[in-house]
Design an enzyme around this catalytic site. Structure first.
Site, short mmCIF file in Angstrom:
data_model
loop_
_atom_site.label_atom_id
_atom_site.label_comp_id
_atom_site.label_asym_id
_atom_site.label_seq_id
_atom_site.Cartn_x
_atom_site.Cartn_y
_atom_site.Cartn_z
N GLN A 176 -10.58 -2.48 2.65
CA GLN A 176 -10.11 -3.75 3.69
C GLN A 176 -10.02 -2.64 4.18
O GLN A 176 -9.17 -3.10 5.19
CB GLN A 176 -9.14 -4.04 3.84
CG GLN A 176 -7.80 -3.06 3.19
CD GLN A 176 -6.00 -3.90 2.79
OE1 GLN A 176 -6.32 -4.37 1.62
NE2 GLN A 176 -5.15 -3.68 3.51
N MET A 203 9.06 -3.03 11.62
CA MET A 203 8.31 -1.27 11.21
C MET A 203 6.89 -1.59 9.95
O MET A 203 6.92 -2.55 10.02
CB MET A 203 9.60 -1.50 9.65
CG MET A 203 10.99 -0.81 10.25
SD MET A 203 11.77 -0.42 8.54
CE MET A 203 13.49 -0.64 10.03
N SER A 204 6.46 -0.98 10.09
CA SER A 204 5.01 -0.37 9.55
C SER A 204 4.62 1.14 9.07
O SER A 204 5.69 2.30 10.23
CB SER A 204 4.36 -0.53 10.83
OG SER A 204 2.80 -0.26 10.50
N GLU A 236 12.13 -0.46 5.43
CA GLU A 236 13.10 -1.04 4.85
C GLU A 236 11.96 -2.62 4.92
O GLU A 236 12.65 -3.54 4.19
CB GLU A 236 14.03 -1.05 5.84
CG GLU A 236 15.24 -0.49 5.70
CD GLU A 236 15.42 -1.44 4.76
OE1 GLU A 236 16.44 -2.28 4.41
OE2 GLU A 236 15.80 -0.49 3.20
N GLY A 237 11.02 -2.98 5.32
CA GLY A 237 10.09 -3.93 5.51
C GLY A 237 9.30 -4.52 4.18
O GLY A 237 9.91 -5.49 3.39
N HIS A 238 9.13 -3.29 3.37
CA HIS A 238 8.84 -3.49 2.55
C HIS A 238 10.37 -3.77 1.22
O HIS A 238 9.82 -4.52 0.75
CB HIS A 238 8.25 -2.19 1.43
CG HIS A 238 7.20 -1.91 2.00
ND1 HIS A 238 6.48 -0.79 3.03
CD2 HIS A 238 5.50 -2.85 2.10
CE1 HIS A 238 5.14 -0.62 3.33
NE2 HIS A 238 4.93 -1.88 2.90
N MET A 250 0.80 -0.94 0.24
CA MET A 250 -0.44 0.01 0.23
C MET A 250 1.35 1.32 0.23
O MET A 250 0.41 2.31 0.54
CB MET A 250 -0.78 0.08 1.28
CG MET A 250 -1.50 -1.08 1.02
SD MET A 250 -3.37 -0.88 2.30
CE MET A 250 -3.21 -0.38 3.46
N LYS A 284 5.01 -9.88 8.97
CA LYS A 284 4.50 -9.28 9.85
C LYS A 284 3.02 -9.08 10.26
O LYS A 284 2.34 -8.36 11.04
CB LYS A 284 4.77 -7.45 9.78
CG LYS A 284 4.16 -6.34 9.74
CD LYS A 284 4.49 -6.10 11.57
CE LYS A 284 4.09 -4.87 11.20
NZ LYS A 284 2.12 -3.76 10.91
P1 AMP Z 1 1.58 -2.92 4.16
O1 AMP Z 1 1.60 -2.24 3.01
O2 AMP Z 1 1.30 -2.09 4.55
O3 AMP Z 1 -0.57 -3.62 2.44
O4 AMP Z 1 2.24 -4.24 3.50
C1 AMP Z 1 2.98 -4.57 2.25
C2 AMP Z 1 3.69 -5.77 2.02
O5 AMP Z 1 4.79 -5.15 3.14
C3 AMP Z 1 2.66 -7.48 3.58
O6 AMP Z 1 3.09 -7.96 2.70
C4 AMP Z 1 3.70 -6.24 5.14
O7 AMP Z 1 2.79 -7.92 5.75
C5 AMP Z 1 4.76 -6.35 4.74
N1 AMP Z 1 5.18 -5.60 5.71
C6 AMP Z 1 5.30 -4.40 5.94
N2 AMP Z 1 5.81 -4.72 7.02
C7 AMP Z 1 6.60 -5.00 7.33
C8 AMP Z 1 8.12 -5.68 8.07
N3 AMP Z 1 8.23 -4.46 9.18
N4 AMP Z 1 8.62 -6.41 7.72
C9 AMP Z 1 8.29 -7.33 6.43
N5 AMP Z 1 6.98 -7.34 6.05
C10 AMP Z 1 6.45 -5.90 6.32
#
Ligand code: AMP
Length: 298
Positions: A59, A193-194, A33-35, A28, A155
């Site tokens: 969602q 990370m978020s 860094e998680g992404h 999204m 995560k």
């Molecule tokens: P999002 O943009 O929050 O919808 O997340 C997109 C993808 O990135 C999803 O598969 C999440 O689980 C993953 N993600 C988000 N935060 C992290 C993180 N800290 N470490 C690893 N993957 C992450």
């Protein structure tokens, strides 16, 4: 790296530029860094990598943060340009839901979801309708991108299990697509990370550390000494104590702090099978989730 905003260009690029059978990372945006770790895992497959950036309205609940969710496309593209990404797919809402949002919301609500997204009483209970929207958008993105691998973070563990189950339940898709799990990336002090961490004030940011500390306490409780048999209730108590001790913000707002079967996410009596500790809590006005594997004990 190409920036694509509509499905016609995406289809053309798939054929003309050999993007077929790509490694896919749905996001999204508001990338961190998680992404990036998901993108690196996708690159490691040796396939061309496609990253989608789409803040999915179906969602989000009516009182959630869809309107204020960070939208940082230019910065996201800059981050991805530093990695080996073939294309960024950033569609509009109309592109993903051409029959309109009301029809999409009805479709999301009518989907038959797997048990793991319906019965654990975790995100399914705290965010009614959330997983219908997730299943709908992921299915639509898979149809459009038709990837060979798709990379998701632990995560969002219940979401990951939902996507694994939905894929497994569709043999045609399961034959074409591998769902790849990626570990949670954390800040140096343990905070997962978020994209939502940017909502946290300095004080909230300190309180938020309680989530990873509580998960560590659950893991410690699960490896209690020989005479002190590990006990699921004690691990859950340890999590609640740490969350409560972290200050009034979090004290008021633990949504769940539990130990569950790592596959079904149902309650467990002991640690004889792989389990997962999972937490959702509100820190200030920000809702955070985190989880951690707990090794089985025999
Ligand atoms: P999002 O943009 O929050 O919808 O997340 C997109 C993808 O990135 C999803 O598969 C999440 O689980 C993953 N993600 C988000 N935060 C992290 C993180 N800290 N470490 C690893 N993957 C992450």
């Amino acid at each position: 790296m190409r920036l694509i905003e509509n499905s016609t260009d995406l289809a053309r690029l798939r054929i003309d530029s050999g993007l077929d059978r790509c490694a896919f990372v749905p996001t999204m945006g508001a990338l961190h860094e998680g992404h990036a770790s998901l993108v690196r895992a996708a690159i490691a497959t040796g396939r061309p990598v496609v990253v989608s950036i789409f803040v999915n309205p179906t969602q989000f609940g009516p009182n959630e943060d869809y309107g204020r969710y960070p939208r940082t496309l230019a910065a996201d593209c800059a981050l991805l340009a530093g990695l080996e990404v073939a294309a960024v797919y950033a569609p509009s809402v109309e592109e993903i839901y051409p029959r309109g949002l009301e029809a999409a919301a009805r479709e999301a609500a009518s989907l038959a979801l797997p048990e793991v997204a319906l019965t654990p009483q975790l995100e399914d209970a705290c965010r009614p309708g959330h997983f219908g929207g997730v299943a709908l958008v992921v299915n639509r993105l898979f149809e459009l991108v038709d990837p060979a691998t798709a990379h998701f973070g632990e995560k969002d563990f219940q979401q990951l299990r939902l996507i694994e189950e939905c894929t497994r339940a569709d043999p045609t898709r399961a034959n074409r697509l591998e769902i790849c799990r990626c570990p949670t990336i954390r800040e140096a002090d343990g905070l997962a990370m978020s994209s939502r961490n940017r909502y946290l004030s300095d004080g909230d940011r300190l309180s938020a550390l309680a989530l990873s500390r509580a998960l560590a306490a659950a893991a410690d409780a699960a490896v209690a000494g020989e005479d002190d048999a590990p006990n699921v209730a004690a691990a859950e108590r340890a999590m609640h104590e740490i969350l409560r001790a972290s200050g009034p913000a979090i004290n008021c707002a633990i949504e769940y702090a539990v130990v569950r079967d790592a596959c079904t996410l149902r309650p467990v009596a002991d640690f004889s099978q792989p389990t997962r500790a999972l937490i959702a809590a509100r820190v200030g006005s920000t809702r955070l989730i985190d989880n951690r594997a707990i090794a089985p004990r025999r």
